[in-house]
Design a protein around this motif. Structure first.
Motif: not given
Length: 1036
Positions: A238-249, A255-258, A368-371, A376-381
């Protein structure tokens, strides 16, 4: 002393029970604090008395020197009388005049220089005898102990034990001759009385002499690498898919949160080290973010994670520009581990423009769950705990299949609630425990019920710490001195433990080895973890373990101090009993007030790294207890002579003190010194007294460019293990180090470099070096540089001499790496291809300029050879049909006469061939992954390119005759190369049509080419460079 020993042994038996009950019983807690304080002060007193003993031993050494000189003076006078009966010896009054006697004779008798004069011959004879006797007298004293050891077979372990017993008797005898001052005696007696009362009080507290978990024998074994990840494959994908997925910039932050201990860092490591990920991103970095980091320190740490070294003077704008340069046109992957706060330096860092990079992907780990506030800036996982089945597999793996206690193990796993940190720690704790009662003790521990924070990892950490062998607990507690995320080396931590006296000596084992076993045991129990991306050389402590150990430390007095940030000390008298002061290099210049080290007379450890010190004060010699002095990266030019009074000193680290020019002449007085480094300094010569450091184990002289020679007698450092220097340079100067000095250095290990071998003319000295006996040496470099003008490489006698020298320098078969430079023999010795060198994995042969050296030895007979680098061997014409079964990497460069190459390379993955102008064909490489060809003027084809099924990278430069058919099956691209499109072609006009056919180039560059619009349409070009293409026409 006997009474004290008995009391300490009695106390030791109840410590486990006291530590367990101190959490719930305040009276036991207070008893433990009082005990630690009394023992702490008593240790300082006994250490001061031991210092007096060491000082007495040093003074006795000089008294023996004086006695030897006096007796030798009388003997020398009798020699003079025997040579000449003219009573001239009565003019010699002292040892200084004795040494100058021959010179005075020359001045008094002008006929000395007359070859026909009988007086001249008599005087010459007399001067030779006197000079010889003086030299023999001095050398006899300097090396007397070693010669005695060698004659009596000191190499045998039995004799070593006998000598140790004799030393103990000598120490006892010396103790009886030394008297303790009344003041010191009263103090010691007073604290022994206090300890007596403490011992009596432990019975009132009803402390039990309970059993402790078995201290398994594997604590002295090497670290067992049982690392394996369970239940995270889905999360990784899942993290690798997020790395290679398209993004606007061009920037994406994941962010891996736990919760703490759930495995966030482990998951990030899995992604970071994935083969596809590492191949795609051509710039990667990993940073553990400390809580104290501001944006400046964060950017600096990121740049250094990319492999670039920085000094402390960089401004923010400068760092941003450097960061931009590092990322320019690159695909960047950055891991920021353990972000505690998203609102400060991290968000400021994200506001920096990343223009210039092709793409930037950032993986953040955080508890830190405040992610969610920054989606808008950070994609949480969100990372969750392991399911029960995977938890059980992980526990069983760490606990060695649970020794059959499967029902109990399931209950223990249930209590861990899927937290990998808890499962690993308990699994490693029970790995060697075969007693079912111990498993039940862990399962039913009251600590499970006292977990107020409801974090299961805290319970497992406390359990693991509670069941540590008693000798490991102070070692682990000491590590909590450092800030969270602090990266340390095994060697440094062991030296710090030694300085604090945490390592229990054993007769048959060196302190350094025992400390390494301690470290391995803590690593095996998961208290330490390897820092990713640093070749297993750096380690850290998990934040949760750090917090638990630090908060559980019982003491009401500061004993160890780590200074970080702007630190002020309002009352320095509170710190008078400090044993450790380590000043953080990033903040020491900002501290408005530093401690007055002259007041800290009990210091064991003093580290002042990069503190801009220009001189070391003389009062450093007053620190009697000091064992570890680390002054790396300071501006010191010389050390005061008072350093020679630090008789307890074990470590003296002057690493990268680039202005250091002079060492204390009395450095030989540091009779306990184990480690000495002046790496990167301007020291021109080592004091002669350094050969008296008989306990020295490490001598680091790397990058000491001004240091030309080692002093004669360096071979007397028989305990030396690590001699770190670019080269052990040899010459004919009898007062300098020669190759025969290696004879007695049988404990050398690691890497040994010997240069200047062209100056060696005495084969007996070479044989005396006896490299074959150095079984711990893993890497050997032999260099024939230092050629005198009178030598001629065409001289056959010289060539034969070099061949004989290399034959005589046969190393032990434990060798793993061999390098040979500037060798001018016509052949290599047979041992170079001897299959008995079963551990030899790397061979480097460079600059062998003898045109008669036409063949290489059959290196394919070496069963473990993985890397072979051959350069500038001018005579080589043919490489035979050897089968290199294990070879993975091969480099052939500047072999100007090589025209024929056969052989089988079933495992070869990386091949580089440069400047071999006569080579016409290549063998087939079924496992080849990377192929680099440059300057092969006559190479006309690559046979069966399509059979290179594993090929993923191809670089071909300046091969003007190379031609591949765009339609022939044999010249089709292999599937791996077709997928990676990682091809670079330069200066190969015969490949243009082939490139157009396949259209997979990332970079096309040629000096003579005609490019048309159709080529651009056919190729998936990402970067197109036209250089010196005068006839190029582009049609749109």
């Amino acid at each position: 002393m006997k009474k004290l020993k008995v009391m300490l042994l009695n106390i030791q038996t109840v410590l486990k029970d006291a530590e367990e009950r101190a959490v719930r019983d305040e009276s036991i807690y207070l008893w433990l604090m009082e005990l630690k304080n009394v023992v702490f002060i008593l240790d300082d007193m006994l250490d001061e008395y031991e210092y007096d003993l060491l000082q007495h031993q040093v003074m006795m050494r000089y008294e023996k020197v004086h006695e030897l000189i006096s007796s030798s003076q009388k003997k020398l006078k009798s020699v003079v009388c025997a040579v000449d009966n003219d009573d001239d010896d009565t003019r010699v009054e002292n040892e200084y005049e004795l040494s100058l006697y021959a010179v005075k004779e020359t001045k008094r008798k002008p006929e000395f220089n007359n070859e026909d004069s009988s007086n001249s011959k008599s005087a010459r004879k007399k001067s030779k005898i006197i000079t010889s006797y003086v030299n023999d007298m001095l050398e006899n004293y300097k090396y007397k102990e070693l010669e005695s050891e060698m004659k009596n077979g000191a190499a045998s372990s039995k004799r070593k034990r006998e000598e140790e017993d004799e030393k103990v008797c000598d120490i006892v005898s010396t103790f009886s001759k030394l008297s303790i001052s009344h003041g010191m005696a009263d103090k010691i007696s007073n604290y022994v009385s206090k300890l007596t009362k403490i011992t009596e009080h432990m019975h009132v507290l009803q402390l039990k002499e309970g059993h402790r978990m078995r201290e398994n024998d594997n604590s002295t074994s090497s670290y067992e690498n049982v690392a394996r990840v369970f239940g995270r494959e889905f999360d990784k994908q899942k993290i690798i898919e997020l790395l290679f997925s398209d993004c606007q910039n061009n920037v994406r932050v994941i962010s891996i949160v736990g919760m703490k201990g759930v495995g966030k860092t482990t998951l990030a490591e899995l992604v970071y080290n994935d083969e596809i990920v590492s191949r795609y991103f051509n710039l990667r970095g990993w940073v553990h973010v400390l809580e104290s980091y501001d944006v400046l320190q964060l950017i600096k740490a990121i740049i250094e994670s990319f492999g670039r070294k920085l000094d402390n003077s960089k401004e923010l704008n400068t760092l941003q520009e450097i960061l931009k340069q590092e990322m320019w046109r690159k695909r960047v992957l950055l891991v920021l581990n353990n972000i505690c706060n998203y609102k400060n330096s991290f968000l400021e860092f994200l506001s920096i423009s990343f223009n210039g990079a092709e793409s930037v992907k950032i993986i953040v780990t955080s508890s830190n769950d405040s992610v969610a506030e920054f989606e808008e800036m950070i994609l949480p996982y969100h990372l969750h705990c392991l399911p029960e089945d995977q938890s059980l597999l992980l526990f069983q793996h760490c606990a060695f299949d649970c020794h059959g206690f499967h029902q109990i193990s399931r209950k223990i796993v249930s209590k861990c609630k899927g937290l990998p940190l808890s499962l690993k720690m308990l699994g490693h704790l029970l790995r060697h425990e075969t007693d079912e009662a111990k498993w039940i003790e862990i399962l039913e521990s009251v600590l499970w019920d006292e977990n107020e924070s409801n974090i299961e990892s805290l319970t497992t950490i406390k359990l693991s710490y509670q069941h540590l062998p008693i000798y490991l607990k102070p070692c682990l507690t000491y590590c909590s001195l450092f800030p969270k995320g602090y990266k340390f080396t095994r060697e440094k931590l062991v030296m710090l433990w030694m300085a604090q006296g945490f390592i229990q000596l054993k007769r048959s084992e060196a302190m350094e080895d025992i400390g390494s076993h301690y470290f391995n045991e803590l690593l095996r129990r998961s208290f330490f973890e390897k820092v990713d991306g640093h070749d297993d050389q750096l380690f850290s402590m998990h934040d949760l373990i750090h917090e638990t150990i630090r908060t559980g430390n019982i003491s009401n007095e500061v004993q160890h101090l780590y200074i970080s940030g702007n630190t002020c000390f309002s009352n320095e008298h509170e710190y008078l009993n400090l044993h450790t002061v380590i000043v953080d290099e990033k903040s020491c210049n900002n501290s408005p007030t530093l401690l007055d080290f002259n007041l800290l007379r009990n210091l064991r450890v003093l580290e002042l790294k990069s503190c801009q010190l220009f001189e070391l004060p003389d009062f450093i010699g007053n620190l009697k207890h000091l064992r570890y002095l680390h002054l790396e990266c300071n501006q010191i030019k010389r050390l005061p002579e008072s350093v020679s009074q630090l008789y307890n000193l074990q470590v003296l680290d002057l690493h990268h003190c680039v202005h250091l020019e002079e060492l204390p002449k009395g450095i030989g007085n540091l009779i306990n010194l184990l480690f000495f480094s002046c790496c990167g300094s301007q020291v021109q010569s080592l004091p002669q007294s350094i050969i008296q450091l008989h306990n020295l184990q490490t001598l680091n002289l790397l990058h000491c460019r001004s240091l030309v020679q080692l002093p004669k007698g360096i071979g007397k450092l028989t305990n030396l293990r690590h001699l770190k220097l670019e080269q052990l340079s040899l010459n004919r100067d009898m007062n300098q180090c020669g190759i025969a000095e290696l004879k007695h250095l049988v404990n050398l290990r690691g890497k040994l470099c010997i240069s200047g071998l062209k100056t060696v003319t005495n084969l007996d000295n070479v044989k005396e070096a006896n490299l074959w006996s150095k079984k711990h040496i893993k890497e050997l470099r032999l260099d024939w540089n230092g050629l005198d003008h009178q030598y001629n490489d065409s001289d056959s006698s010289l060539q034969e001499l070099q061949e004989t020298v290399l034959e005589s320098l046969k190393p032990h078969t434990n060798l793993t790496k061999l390098e040979i430079y500037n060798y001018s023999g016509a052949k290599f010795p047979a041992w170079l291809a001897d299959p008995s060198f079963s551990n030899l994995t790397t061979i480097i042969l460079i600059q062998c300029l003898n045109d008669k050296c036409e063949f290489l030895p059959p290196l394919g007979q070496l069963p473990s050879l993985k890397s072979l680098d051959i350069q500038k061997i001018h005579g080589i014409q043919y490489i035979g049909r050897d089968i290199f079964r294990s070879l993975v990497e091969l480099k052939l460069c500047h072999l100007y006469d090589l025209d024929t190459w056969n052989g089988d390379f079933p495992m070869l993955r990386n091949l580089t061939i440069e400047n071999c102008p006569k080579l016409k064909q290549l063998p087939t490489f079924p496992s080849l992954s990377s192929l680099n060809l440059w300057g092969l003027d006559q190479l006309n084809t690559i046979m069966n390119l399509h059979n290179f099924v594993s090929l993923k990278h191809l670089t071909v430069k300046h091969c003007p005759e190379l031609w591949l058919s765009p339609i022939a099956q044999a010249d089709q691209l292999p599937p791996g190369l077709l997928q990676s499109r990682d091809i670079e072609i330069r200066g190969c006009p015969g490949l243009h049509e082939w490139c157009c056919e396949h259209g997979v180039l990332n970079w096309i560059s040629s000096q003579v080419c005609v490019m048309i619009f159709s080529l651009i349409l056919q190729c998936h070009v990402k970067f197109l460079n036209f250089s010196s293409c005068r006839k190029t026409h582009i049609m749109f």
